[in-house]
Structure formats: structure tokens, C-alpha cells
Write an enzyme that holds these catalytic residues in place. Sequence first.
Site, mmCIF file in Angstrom:
data_model
loop_
_atom_site.group_PDB
_atom_site.id
_atom_site.type_symbol
_atom_site.label_atom_id
_atom_site.label_comp_id
_atom_site.label_asym_id
_atom_site.label_seq_id
_atom_site.Cartn_x
_atom_site.Cartn_y
_atom_site.Cartn_z
ATOM 1 N N ARG A 199 65.289 2.988 31.861
ATOM 2 C CA ARG A 199 64.465 3.018 33.083
ATOM 3 C C ARG A 199 64.275 1.647 33.735
ATOM 4 N NH1 ARG A 199 60.927 4.876 28.899
ATOM 5 N NH2 ARG A 199 59.734 3.153 27.985
ATOM 6 N N GLN B 154 52.678 1.316 39.911
ATOM 7 C CA GLN B 154 52.590 2.532 39.097
ATOM 8 C C GLN B 154 51.143 3.004 39.155
ATOM 9 O OE1 GLN B 154 55.236 4.117 36.676
ATOM 10 N NE2 GLN B 154 55.860 3.519 38.734
ATOM 11 N N ASP C 16 52.537 -1.171 36.228
ATOM 12 C CA ASP C 16 53.510 -2.156 36.727
ATOM 13 C C ASP C 16 53.519 -2.318 38.247
ATOM 14 O OD1 ASP C 16 54.171 -1.465 34.153
ATOM 15 O OD2 ASP C 16 56.160 -0.707 34.638
ATOM 16 N N SER D 283 58.876 3.016 37.129
ATOM 17 C CA SER D 283 59.065 1.729 37.803
ATOM 18 C C SER D 283 60.440 1.533 38.411
ATOM 19 C CB SER D 283 58.778 0.593 36.821
ATOM 20 O OG SER D 283 57.391 0.526 36.614
HETATM 21 C C1 FRU Z 1 56.110 -0.453 31.646
HETATM 22 C C2 FRU Z 1 56.483 1.022 31.804
HETATM 23 C C3 FRU Z 1 57.870 1.166 32.404
HETATM 24 C C4 FRU Z 1 57.790 2.524 33.023
HETATM 25 C C5 FRU Z 1 56.386 2.561 33.539
HETATM 26 C C6 FRU Z 1 55.726 3.910 33.512
HETATM 27 O O1 FRU Z 1 54.729 -0.639 31.600
HETATM 28 O O2 FRU Z 1 56.400 1.672 30.564
HETATM 29 O O3 FRU Z 1 58.923 1.016 31.478
HETATM 30 O O4 FRU Z 1 58.720 2.700 34.043
HETATM 31 O O5 FRU Z 1 55.640 1.678 32.731
HETATM 32 O O6 FRU Z 1 54.484 3.856 34.133
#
Ligand code: FRU
Length: 482
Positions: free
Chosen positions: A164, A62, A46, A106
Site C-alpha cells: 500500500r 486519513q 497519515d 494512504s
Molecule cells: C500508516 C497506515 C498506512 C495505511 C493507512 C491506513 O499509518 O497504516 O500504511 O495506508 O495508515 O489508514
Amino acid sequence: MTMMLERNEELKELAIKEMEAHRETVEGDHYRSRYHLMPPVGLLNDPNGFIQWNGVYHVFFQWMPFSTEHGAKFWGHYTSTDLVHWELAPTALTPGDWYDKNGCYSGSAISHKDKMLLFYTGNVKDEAGNRETYQCLAESTDGIHFDKKGVVLDLPEGYTAHFRDPKVWQHLDKWYMVIGTQNLAEEGRVVLFQSSDLKNWELKGDVTASGHQGLGSFGYMWECPDLFELDGTDVLLFSPQGLEPEGDLYQNVHQTGYLTGQLDYEDGKLSHGSFRELDRGFEFYAPQTTLDENGRRLLIGWMGVPEQGEDYHPTREHKWIHMLTIPRELHYVNDKLIQRPVPELEALRHERVEKTASLSNEKIEWTEMNGTVYELLLQLRKVDGSFSIHFRNHASMIFDSEEQKLTFKRMSFIDGNEESRSCSIAEVSELRFYVDASSIEVFVNGGEEVFTSRTFPSENEESLVFKAVGEVQFEAIKWNLK
Ligand code: FRU
């Protein structure tokens, strides 16, 4: 405290070593992107913390530096003054504290009192695999170095630890935060919090949820919410998981789309209509928006989908996987979100070729139009039958004027078979393609529909072929991009 700091510093060092060790392998990949953001090594997912701050655009991402699989995520960081040329900045966040040891997940960025603040999810798993989740804060005075301030929000009752992706914004004199989650019955929803000081957060309730306001059963988890005002309406953007395919809709493993309506800031509810998918292609997920200093609502997304063939991406051999989309400007027109590539991208154009054609049951290939990294603009003057454009003998876009269908096809990177994504559309007057070494983003009729996909054609295949079944007239302009 000192020990924890050391762990974060150590993780940053390890990431640098990993980048250095594999730089040549990553750069040696003909599939590496030429103008999209990709990880320097490892896995990117993300976009996070998208913001323009003191004139500079920041996109965090990410990041798993040590492998091409998901894991304890870092926040990588790119900056740009023009949304086109990006520089890798030092790693912003590392999972070195008790509250984020299994991932700095994220989140978003805001500007507050001369500081940039990052809100993110601290992901924690115990030895038995039980998950804990903490919403955390980090601050910066220079937009480059971030000090973690720890946990600002614990998991409230009524939700599982799949809680989250905080997105924070200001409205009047208060701060608001939306979070993606599920309730104890494992139904997806988005919750709203309110704060006066960015430290104490009061739960307002569910903005909306699976099973509410005509949504029906709408997935077991909603990720990466974003809530913003756009051209007089409120938009809730999110990525629901667990939708069943329905005709042309919901064909990917997980989806991204939006609801529009009016948010009541008092009771925290969004009154809204039906859900619309934001993208029609194969790879699009977890987008994030920001309001830039010119008042534009910009969006950037992950050009990937969790658990969708990730093991098969050929770039893994070169120690990297996934990239972000180009930045797009959003508008709300006729009850729909419109996405347009930001005009800054024109700075990438060079070597222009222009052609006009009138085809009748024939195909045409102009070798000057061939290539691997370009923007192609087609103005369709007449389509009576079907018109298709074939990229590198690997992917194609087809408009059938009788069926009123627009279809993107590619060869699957899992089994090599042809696969497709479609949408119904009455008329197609313009197609704008942003083609990179391993991706195609298609903007239809000025962004009314968008198809975003990864493509992995053979290295030396550069063909671009136009085909008509019936009568077709069009003008084409192609710019190589660099
Ligand atoms: C979405 C996700 C988010 C999380 C992140 C972890 O792709 O699953 O919900 O915060 O990626 O990398």
C-alpha cells in the site's frame, strides 16, 4: 455505477452530519490544536496527497469521521495558500466502491495535464478478514471534486496483501511509483513501478528491503514510502514496523526514518548507507513530502504512531484524536536530513518577549514567558553542566553537556509516569520550540535533530521554567502564536 455513486455521496453526507453533531464537543476541548491540522471530528492519521497545485497547497488526511478508532478511511482535505491558514475542503474520497470498501488508504497526488491525480490504496477485507489491496486513481479538474477512476494496479506475485501507500513522481519522461510492502516471508520492503501513461505500471523490483545492503533484519512491514532527490542525493523515507529498541533508537512502537544514496532508475535499486531515524520524539509517523512551486522539499507528518497508546488519548472524550505536524522544509547536509519549520509560520507570531540570562545552579521563571501556544527560540551561549526547560509542569527538555545527551521528558498519558526520549549530541547552540495546546515540536541546531511529541498538561498550568545545574547562559525569545 449509479448505485456506487450514491454510496459515496451518502458517506459524504454522513460525515458532514457527524461533524455538525460534534462540532461543539470538539471545539470545547482545551487540547484542540490552534495552528496544527486536526480532524474536524473523529480520527486522523497519515497526511496524504501533499501538493501545491496552481498556487494552492493541498493536504489530504486519513480520516475516520465516525469514531476515534481506525476503520474504513476517508480522505479528508485541507487547502491553504500560505501553509499556515488552512480551510477544510469537501471530503475528497470515501470508501464506497468494491475496490476500496474497507478504506481509501494512504497515497499521493500529482499534477498532470491540468488535472490533479490522486493515487491511493483501496483496502478490502472479506467476511473472514482476508485482505485484498488495489492501487487506485482519482482525478480532479478543480482540485476540490474528485472522480474515482478505479484500479490501476493489482497485487503482483511475491508480496502479501500488505501492499500500500503509492507515492508517485516524474523522472525524465517516465512516471514512477513506490509502494510499501512485505514479501511472503514477512520482511519489509519498498517496490518500484514505472509507467509511461500513469495507467499501465511495470514492476521494476525491490528498491531495497529488510536484510539488504547492511540493513540486517529490518522489520516485517514498511509503510508510507517516499522517494525523492534532495540536494544531490536520493532519499528513501519510510516507516518500518517491527524494529527492536536499540539504546536510544527505535523506542516507539513503530518508526520512521530514511536511507540516502543513488537510485538506479534502470534496475530500480537504491544503493544506500545505513538507516537514520527522522525524529527523536514520541509521536511521529508516516510523513510525506512534496516539491512545491518554489522548488522547496516540504514535509508534513502524522503526530501519532499506530497502536501506541491510542486508546488513552484524552481528546477522545471530545470526539477527536491526533493531528499533523507543522510543515517543515527539508535539506540534506553532512549526510543527514535537516528539518526546518517553514518561514511562513512566522505569520503566526505576535506578542514578543525577549530575555537574556546567566544562571548558576538556579532556576528562573519569567511570568511573561508563560503560556500554552507559542514559539520559543533559545540561543545557548554557554552550557557547562545541564540545562533544562520545563513546560507547564508536564514536559521538559534537558541538555547535559558532560553526557552530551539531549532528552525530552513528559508525563505519560497512559499512566502519568515520567517517560523520556534521548539522542546523543555534542553541542546544542539553538533550540526552537513550537508549542501548541497539546503538542511540542523541538528543532535542535537549525533542524539537525527534531523531537515531536503530544503533551497533555493541566488546562490552567502555564508555567515555563529554566533551570541550570552548573553554568548556563542563553537568550530567549518567545512569540505567542495565533
Ligand atoms: C500508516 C497506515 C498506512 C495505511 C493507512 C491506513 O499509518 O497504516 O500504511 O495506508 O495508515 O489508514
